[in-house]
Write an enzyme that holds these catalytic residues in place. Sequence first.
Site, short mmCIF file in Angstrom:
data_model
loop_
_atom_site.label_atom_id
_atom_site.label_comp_id
_atom_site.label_asym_id
_atom_site.label_seq_id
_atom_site.Cartn_x
_atom_site.Cartn_y
_atom_site.Cartn_z
N SER A 50 0.83 -1.21 0.00
CA SER A 50 0.00 0.00 0.00
C SER A 50 0.86 1.26 0.00
O SER A 50 2.05 1.22 0.32
CB SER A 50 -0.91 0.02 1.23
OG SER A 50 -0.12 0.28 2.38
N ASP A 83 -1.37 -1.15 -3.73
CA ASP A 83 -2.69 -1.05 -3.12
C ASP A 83 -2.96 0.39 -2.66
O ASP A 83 -2.11 1.00 -2.02
CB ASP A 83 -2.70 -2.01 -1.92
CG ASP A 83 -4.03 -2.11 -1.22
OD1 ASP A 83 -5.07 -2.00 -1.89
OD2 ASP A 83 -4.03 -2.32 0.02
N HIS A 177 -12.57 -0.89 6.43
CA HIS A 177 -11.12 -1.10 6.62
C HIS A 177 -10.74 -1.19 8.10
O HIS A 177 -11.40 -0.62 8.96
CB HIS A 177 -10.35 0.08 6.03
CG HIS A 177 -10.18 0.02 4.54
ND1 HIS A 177 -10.78 0.90 3.69
CD2 HIS A 177 -9.47 -0.84 3.76
CE1 HIS A 177 -10.44 0.60 2.44
NE2 HIS A 177 -9.65 -0.45 2.46
N HIS A 205 -12.65 -4.94 -0.30
CA HIS A 205 -11.69 -4.35 0.65
C HIS A 205 -12.25 -4.50 2.06
O HIS A 205 -13.44 -4.70 2.25
CB HIS A 205 -11.47 -2.87 0.34
CG HIS A 205 -10.60 -2.63 -0.85
ND1 HIS A 205 -9.39 -1.99 -0.77
CD2 HIS A 205 -10.74 -3.00 -2.15
CE1 HIS A 205 -8.83 -1.95 -1.97
NE2 HIS A 205 -9.63 -2.55 -2.83
N GLY A 206 -11.36 -4.41 3.04
CA GLY A 206 -11.83 -4.48 4.43
C GLY A 206 -12.33 -5.86 4.81
O GLY A 206 -13.17 -6.02 5.70
N SER A 208 -10.88 -8.09 6.44
CA SER A 208 -10.43 -8.51 7.78
C SER A 208 -11.58 -8.57 8.77
O SER A 208 -11.53 -9.35 9.72
CB SER A 208 -9.40 -7.52 8.33
OG SER A 208 -8.18 -7.65 7.66
N ASN A 227 -9.30 -8.81 -0.18
CA ASN A 227 -8.17 -8.10 0.44
C ASN A 227 -8.20 -8.26 1.96
O ASN A 227 -9.20 -7.88 2.60
CB ASN A 227 -8.26 -6.60 0.15
CG ASN A 227 -7.95 -6.26 -1.29
OD1 ASN A 227 -7.80 -7.13 -2.14
ND2 ASN A 227 -7.84 -4.97 -1.55
N ARG A 254 15.13 -11.87 15.29
CA ARG A 254 14.73 -13.07 14.53
C ARG A 254 13.89 -14.00 15.38
O ARG A 254 13.01 -14.70 14.88
CB ARG A 254 15.97 -13.80 14.00
CG ARG A 254 16.61 -13.07 12.84
CD ARG A 254 17.95 -13.65 12.47
NE ARG A 254 18.91 -13.41 13.53
CZ ARG A 254 20.22 -13.58 13.40
NH1 ARG A 254 20.73 -14.02 12.26
NH2 ARG A 254 21.05 -13.34 14.40
ZN ZN Z 1 -8.53 -1.27 0.88
#
Ligand code: ZN
Length: 277
Positions: A50, A83, A177, A205-206, A208, A227, A254
């Site tokens: 993005s 993005d 989002h 989108h969004g 999640s 996405n 790490r």
């Molecule tokens: Zn988006």
Amino acid sequence: MNTSTTIDLLTAARLSHSGVGAFNVVLLEHAEGIVAGAENVGLPVILQISENCIRYHGDLAPIVLATLRIARAASVPVTVHLDHIESGALVRQGLALGVDSVMFDASKLPYNENVATTREIVAACHSFGVPVEAELGEVGGKDGVHAFGVRTDPDDAVRFVDQTGVDSLAVAVGSSHAMTTRVASVDLDLIRRLSSAVPVPLVLHGSSGLPDDQLVAAIAAGMTKINISTHLNGLFTGAVRAVLQEKPLETDPRTFVTAGRAALSAEVGRLLRLING
Ligand SMILES: [Zn+2]
């Protein structure tokens, strides 16, 4: 491997009523973990970078070139996508570096300016053989736009695709989002109407904020590119936090980043199975 383009992946998925996972790269380890997850389940994936991520790194080239290198070495089709890019200059830099696809986001502009600017970007990208995703109306959650209120009208979407020549379209169907809980739902009837009216693949989108059953239902109704960023970052950071709580004196990054990358990889594999159906 990797002779596929982003639009090949999206077109094939659209024809078979399945989806393609598109996950955001923030650190180098995201690219490594996402590709490892995709290879584990033998499914394609889109790596997204993005404009916010580019701003974080201070430059586009290091993160894009590293991500392209990881994508090209993968044993499954992996493409690299920019993005939410609002800057035409960044799009042109990305084209010069060899990105596979671009989401150009002029959705904050008035409609006619969105169309005019997006058309210019489409012409520039198509001269490189690079497909363009654009957005009509804001997907909720950014810059104070009310989260769940925004919806894309199918007639507007058809007209926008026709006027701009974009290859895929991000639509507002109820997701938002940066949600940190997976409790949202989408307007499945609207997705069906958009899918039958709009001639290019649709992008969610969004994602999640959507639970598994909503993701599956959205794809069945006609969403193609899915996405996901915040959900994966939550798992990455949670795994890092767990290691640091257990080993508060740890100094080697790490040790904890490995745990984050492994958590990302496992969830990417699970999500890709779900998304591909
Ligand atoms: Zn988006």
